[in-house]
Enzyme design. Structure first.
Site, PDB file in Angstrom:
ATOM      1  N   ARG A 102       0.888  -1.173   0.000  1.00 27.38           N
ATOM      2  CA  ARG A 102       0.000   0.000   0.000  1.00 27.38           C
ATOM      3  C   ARG A 102       0.913   1.206   0.000  1.00 27.38           C
ATOM      4  O   ARG A 102       1.733   1.384   0.910  1.00 27.38           O
ATOM      5  CB  ARG A 102      -0.891   0.002   1.241  1.00 27.38           C
ATOM      6  N   HIS A 129      -7.440   0.940  -6.195  1.00 30.83           N
ATOM      7  CA  HIS A 129      -7.637   0.064  -5.034  1.00 30.83           C
ATOM      8  C   HIS A 129      -8.344  -1.206  -5.532  1.00 30.83           C
ATOM      9  O   HIS A 129      -9.507  -1.458  -5.223  1.00 30.83           O
ATOM     10  CB  HIS A 129      -8.483   0.794  -3.985  1.00 30.83           C
ATOM     11  N   GLN A 132     -10.115  -3.976  -3.222  1.00 34.22           N
ATOM     12  CA  GLN A 132     -11.368  -3.516  -2.633  1.00 34.22           C
ATOM     13  C   GLN A 132     -12.511  -3.649  -3.637  1.00 34.22           C
ATOM     14  O   GLN A 132     -13.593  -4.140  -3.296  1.00 34.22           O
ATOM     15  CB  GLN A 132     -11.249  -2.048  -2.190  1.00 34.22           C
ATOM     16  N   ASP A 219     -17.243   7.088  -1.032  1.00 31.96           N
ATOM     17  CA  ASP A 219     -15.989   6.972  -0.283  1.00 31.96           C
ATOM     18  C   ASP A 219     -15.733   8.347   0.336  1.00 31.96           C
ATOM     19  O   ASP A 219     -16.404   9.332  -0.013  1.00 31.96           O
ATOM     20  CB  ASP A 219     -14.865   6.572  -1.260  1.00 31.96           C
ATOM     21  N   CYS A 259     -16.152   1.451   0.976  1.00 33.89           N
ATOM     22  CA  CYS A 259     -14.974   0.625   1.279  1.00 33.89           C
ATOM     23  C   CYS A 259     -14.540   0.735   2.739  1.00 33.89           C
ATOM     24  O   CYS A 259     -13.851  -0.142   3.237  1.00 33.89           O
ATOM     25  CB  CYS A 259     -13.831   0.999   0.348  1.00 33.89           C
ATOM     26  N   ARG A 287     -13.290  -8.817   1.466  1.00 31.67           N
ATOM     27  CA  ARG A 287     -11.859  -8.558   1.238  1.00 31.67           C
ATOM     28  C   ARG A 287     -11.055  -9.825   1.520  1.00 31.67           C
ATOM     29  O   ARG A 287     -10.159 -10.198   0.772  1.00 31.67           O
ATOM     30  CB  ARG A 287     -11.354  -7.421   2.157  1.00 31.67           C
TER      31      ARG A 287
HETATM   32  N1  NVA Z   1      -9.956   6.562  -1.062  1.00 39.30           N
HETATM   33  C1  NVA Z   1      -9.550   6.129   0.248  1.00 39.30           C
HETATM   34  C2  NVA Z   1      -9.742   4.650   0.408  1.00 39.30           C
HETATM   35  C3  NVA Z   1      -9.372   4.114   1.749  1.00 39.30           C
HETATM   36  C4  NVA Z   1      -9.510   2.632   1.855  1.00 39.30           C
HETATM   37  C5  NVA Z   1      -8.114   6.510   0.478  1.00 39.30           C
HETATM   38  O1  NVA Z   1      -7.297   6.362  -0.439  1.00 39.30           O
HETATM   39  O2  NVA Z   1      -7.783   6.978   1.577  1.00 39.30           O
HETATM   40  N1   CP Z   2     -11.050  -0.344   2.732  1.00 37.25           N
HETATM   41  C1   CP Z   2      -9.770  -0.404   3.123  1.00 37.25           C
HETATM   42  O1   CP Z   2      -8.858  -0.624   2.316  1.00 37.25           O
HETATM   43  O2   CP Z   2      -9.589  -0.234   4.454  1.00 37.25           O
HETATM   44  P1   CP Z   2      -8.217  -0.053   5.229  1.00 37.25           P
HETATM   45  O3   CP Z   2      -7.693   1.309   4.866  1.00 37.25           O
HETATM   46  O4   CP Z   2      -8.590  -0.165   6.675  1.00 37.25           O
HETATM   47  O5   CP Z   2      -7.268  -1.126   4.798  1.00 37.25           O
END
Ligand code: NVA
Ligand code: CP
Length: 306
Positions: A102, A129, A132, A219, A259, A287
């Site tokens: 990530r 992502h 997800q 989101d 998500c 997930r």
């Molecule tokens: N769009 C959000 C998703 C988190 C799972 C982010 O990138 O923070």
């Molecule tokens: N939805 C998701 O990816 O959650 P986290 O940021 O908790 O991993």
């Protein structure tokens, strides 16, 4: 170079292969899968950003498939002190059987994948992502029995989630309406590619996107790394809250997906996310199943597609 495949984006798999991944994931969810394709194998998990779901589901999932996962944060590994991604990729490949990362820039994961000798899995970048949205599609399929011939609405920021939904439309051909304010559109190159295969539209009115939709998605308005834009984004996204009223414009049987983590009272009202149309907890559970299926294919002996 050992032969291997990565999962950086949904189109890395063909449509047939993605259906195969869902079939394996469904068996896993139903408790009908007792193989241990990761027996004796290790997954390195690099987290340059925070995580609850991704971290726990990958770690638990690896263990359930017979393997072992290592949590690597930038505070602890040399990557956080400037060791090149390419060197990190080459070194980790000598120890582990897969790398989940990530991170921020999508080009960083591409660089990692270029130099790694083992499968690389995208656990979120600023652009995408994909794990997800696979979990979301699994949730949609469990609800409606299909993921094509359906209309899906995205309400809010044209972010990594919106971009992955566009990639999903490209593979599955469902109708996708994205309602976002001007200046917050998803990535042009992904949109243009998907529009050759599916009806994907950008609209400005959330109700227009919701109308006739079976799935309403949203989101957060400020993603990780955009915290200092929070106030400005709250102003820009005024009117984009997924409320009961907006859900009322969608199909009667429509479900709500997010998500997570969510901000109740911002992008979604509490009565929607905690209400009867919400499937967010199943979505979060999925997930685990879908990522286990991906790991079984990429790191184990499981095969999908033709
Ligand atoms: N769009 C959000 C998703 C988190 C799972 C982010 O990138 O923070
Ligand atoms: N939805 C998701 O990816 O959650 P986290 O940021 O908790 O991993």
């Amino acid at each position: 170079m050992r032969e291997h495949r990565d999962f950086l984006a949904i189109p890395d798999f063909t449509t047939d292969e993605l259906y195969g991944v869902f079939d394996i994931a469904d068996r896993m969810r139903a408790g009908q899968y007792d193989k241990k394709p990761l027996n004796g194998k290790s997954l390195a998990m690099i987290f340059m950003k925070s995580s609850t779901r991704t971290r726990v589901s990958f770690e638990v999932g690896t263990y359930q498939l017979g393997g072992h996962a290592l949590f690597l944060s930038p505070r602890d590994v040399q990557l956080g002190r400037g060791e090149p991604i390419a060197d990190t990729a080459r070194v980790l490949s000598r120890y582990v059987d897969g790398i989940m990362i990530r991170t921020f820039a999508h080009q960083d994961i591409e660089e990692l994948a270029k130099y790694a000798d083992v499968p690389v899995i995208n656990g979120l970048t600023d652009l995408l992502h994909p794990c997800q949205v696979l979990a979301d599609l699994l949730t949609v399929r469990a609800e409606f029995g299909k993921i094509d011939k359906i209309k899906i609405a995205w309400i809010g920021d044209g972010n990594n989630m919106a971009n992955s939904w566009i990639n999903a439309a490209y593979r599955f051909g469902f109708d996708l309406d994205i309602a976002c304010p001007e200046g917050y559109e998803p990535a042009d190159h992904l949109l243009e590619r998907a529009q050759k295969h599916a009806k994907v539209r950008i609209v400005r009115d959330p109700a227009e996107a919701a109308e006739g939709s079976s799935v309403i998605n949203t989101d957060v308005w400020a993603s990780m790394g955009q915290e200092d834009e929070q106030k400005e984004r709250e102003r820009a996204f005024k009117g984009f809250t997924v409320s009961k009223k907006l859900m009322g414009v969608a199909e009667k049987t429509a479900i709500f997906l997010h998500c997570l983590p969510a901000h109740r009272g911002e992008e979604v009202s509490a009565d929607v996310i905690d209400g009867p149309q919400s499937r967010v907890w199943d979505e979060a559970e999925n997930r685990l199943h879908v990522q286990k299926a991906i790991m079984a294919v990429l790191m184990g002996q499981e095969s999908v597609g033709g």
